[in-house]
Design a protein around this motif. Structure first.
Motif, PDB file in Angstrom:
ATOM      1  N   ILE A  44     -44.081   5.243  74.183  1.00  0.00           N
ATOM      2  CA  ILE A  44     -44.322   6.511  74.563  1.00  0.00           C
ATOM      3  C   ILE A  44     -42.950   7.067  75.331  1.00  0.00           C
ATOM      4  CG2 ILE A  44     -45.702   7.474  76.426  1.00  0.00           C
ATOM      5  CD1 ILE A  44     -48.185   5.581  75.235  1.00  0.00           C
ATOM      6  N   VAL A  45     -42.151   7.396  75.192  1.00  0.00           N
ATOM      7  CA  VAL A  45     -40.879   8.056  76.197  1.00  0.00           C
ATOM      8  C   VAL A  45     -41.223   8.772  76.412  1.00  0.00           C
ATOM      9  CG1 VAL A  45     -38.612   9.145  75.651  1.00  0.00           C
ATOM     10  CG2 VAL A  45     -40.482   7.394  73.747  1.00  0.00           C
ATOM     11  N   LEU A  46     -40.781   9.033  78.757  1.00  0.00           N
ATOM     12  CA  LEU A  46     -41.312  10.288  79.104  1.00  0.00           C
ATOM     13  C   LEU A  46     -39.519  10.807  79.634  1.00  0.00           C
ATOM     14  CD1 LEU A  46     -43.200   7.769  81.187  1.00  0.00           C
ATOM     15  CD2 LEU A  46     -43.866   9.433  79.620  1.00  0.00           C
ATOM     16  N   PRO A  47     -39.884  11.717  80.570  1.00  0.00           N
ATOM     17  CA  PRO A  47     -38.571  12.436  80.603  1.00  0.00           C
ATOM     18  C   PRO A  47     -37.571  12.525  81.778  1.00  0.00           C
ATOM     19  CG  PRO A  47     -40.148  13.731  80.839  1.00  0.00           C
ATOM     20  CD  PRO A  47     -41.090  12.510  80.613  1.00  0.00           C
ATOM     21  N   ARG A  48     -38.478  11.163  82.862  1.00  0.00           N
ATOM     22  CA  ARG A  48     -37.249  10.815  83.327  1.00  0.00           C
ATOM     23  C   ARG A  48     -38.115   9.319  83.985  1.00  0.00           C
ATOM     24  NH1 ARG A  48     -38.600  15.863  84.601  1.00  0.00           N
ATOM     25  NH2 ARG A  48     -39.875  15.681  85.088  1.00  0.00           N
ATOM     26  N   GLY A  49     -36.908   8.420  84.016  1.00  0.00           N
ATOM     27  CA  GLY A  49     -37.037   7.207  84.411  1.00  0.00           C
ATOM     28  C   GLY A  49     -38.136   6.789  85.252  1.00  0.00           C
ATOM     29  N   ARG A  50     -38.085   7.536  86.332  1.00  0.00           N
ATOM     30  CA  ARG A  50     -39.190   7.303  87.462  1.00  0.00           C
ATOM     31  C   ARG A  50     -40.386   7.346  87.262  1.00  0.00           C
ATOM     32  NH1 ARG A  50     -36.603  12.061  89.275  1.00  0.00           N
ATOM     33  NH2 ARG A  50     -37.927  13.773  89.548  1.00  0.00           N
ATOM     34  N   GLN A  51     -40.657   8.122  86.264  1.00  0.00           N
ATOM     35  CA  GLN A  51     -42.428   7.984  85.464  1.00  0.00           C
ATOM     36  C   GLN A  51     -42.687   6.544  85.247  1.00  0.00           C
ATOM     37  OE1 GLN A  51     -41.369  12.074  83.060  1.00  0.00           O
ATOM     38  NE2 GLN A  51     -42.394  12.778  84.716  1.00  0.00           N
TER      39      GLN A  51
END
Length: 216
Positions: free
Chosen positions: A54-61
């Motif tokens: 699962i790849v999210l737009p931002r690391g903080r998520q």
């Protein structure tokens, strides 16, 4: 919450989506936001894929998504973190992130070597863009030890130094080792706890985890 995952997985429209993925095709799910993103991801990962990324737009998520996802799945869920390039490589926080990345990379290698239960990795675009060690370099920097092995302790210490470990009087952080007579403590970057090796002459007699705070 697992019942919600099963209900979604059994919906006809959702089954069509999974079938497209199993055939190697791209697909999309509309009208999904917040924690429902984790629910959809859990339903997809329950369909027998050995590894789910699962790849999210931002690391903080990443951390919040992992928390949500664990509510909807009984699979193991790993967070592949972003390395904080703004801090020193010697800082504990960055070492911890580096160790977690190595731990997950070795887990991926194990998928090819033996049958593992399906698991999910949650990461971000930024984390995937950061370089990682090659499969060959990971293999070269890995040693397997077990009780009963006969080896030269000085040679093992030399190997540790050559692979980036630091000698200390007592291990406290990942990447350190310490020797006291026939005892060698090692704290590999990807380990959650250090390990104490006890030797009788050149034979490895015991191999146990210990607590960094108490050194016991």
């Amino acid at each position: 919450m697992l019942d919600l995952t099963r209900l979604l997985a059994n919906q006809t429209d959702f089954m069509d989506t999974v079938a497209a993925l199993q055939e190697g095709q791209g697909t999309s799910v509309d009208g999904v936001w917040g924690s429902s993103c984790a629910l959809v991801s859990a339903a997809v990962s329950s369909q027998g894929f050995p590894v789910n990324l699962i790849v999210l737009p931002r690391g903080r998520q990443i951390d919040d998504f992992v928390d949500d996802l664990t509510l909807f799945t009984d699979q193991e869920v790993f967070a592949f973190p972003v390395l904080d390039t703004g801090t020193s490589r010697d800082s504990y926080g960055n070492e911890d992130q580096h160790g977690e990345r190595i731990r997950i990379l070795k887990r991926l290698i194990e998928v090819d070597q033996r049958h593992l239960k399906p698991f999910t990795i949650v990461t971000s675009i930024q984390a995937l863009l950061q370089p990682v060690p090659t499969r060959a370099s990971l293999a070269a920097s890995t040693r397997t030890l077990q009780v009963g092995d006969v080896l030269e302790v000085e040679g093992l210490q030399t190997w540790l130094v050559e692979n980036g470990f630091h000698a200390t009087s007592a291990v406290e952080l990942p990447g350190e080792f310490s020797r006291r007579g026939g005892i060698l403590d090692i704290y590999a970057p990807e380990w959650e706890q250090p390990v104490r090796l006890e030797f009788w002459d050149e034979e490895l007699e015991s191999l146990r985890q210990f607590d960094v705070r108490t050194q016991r």
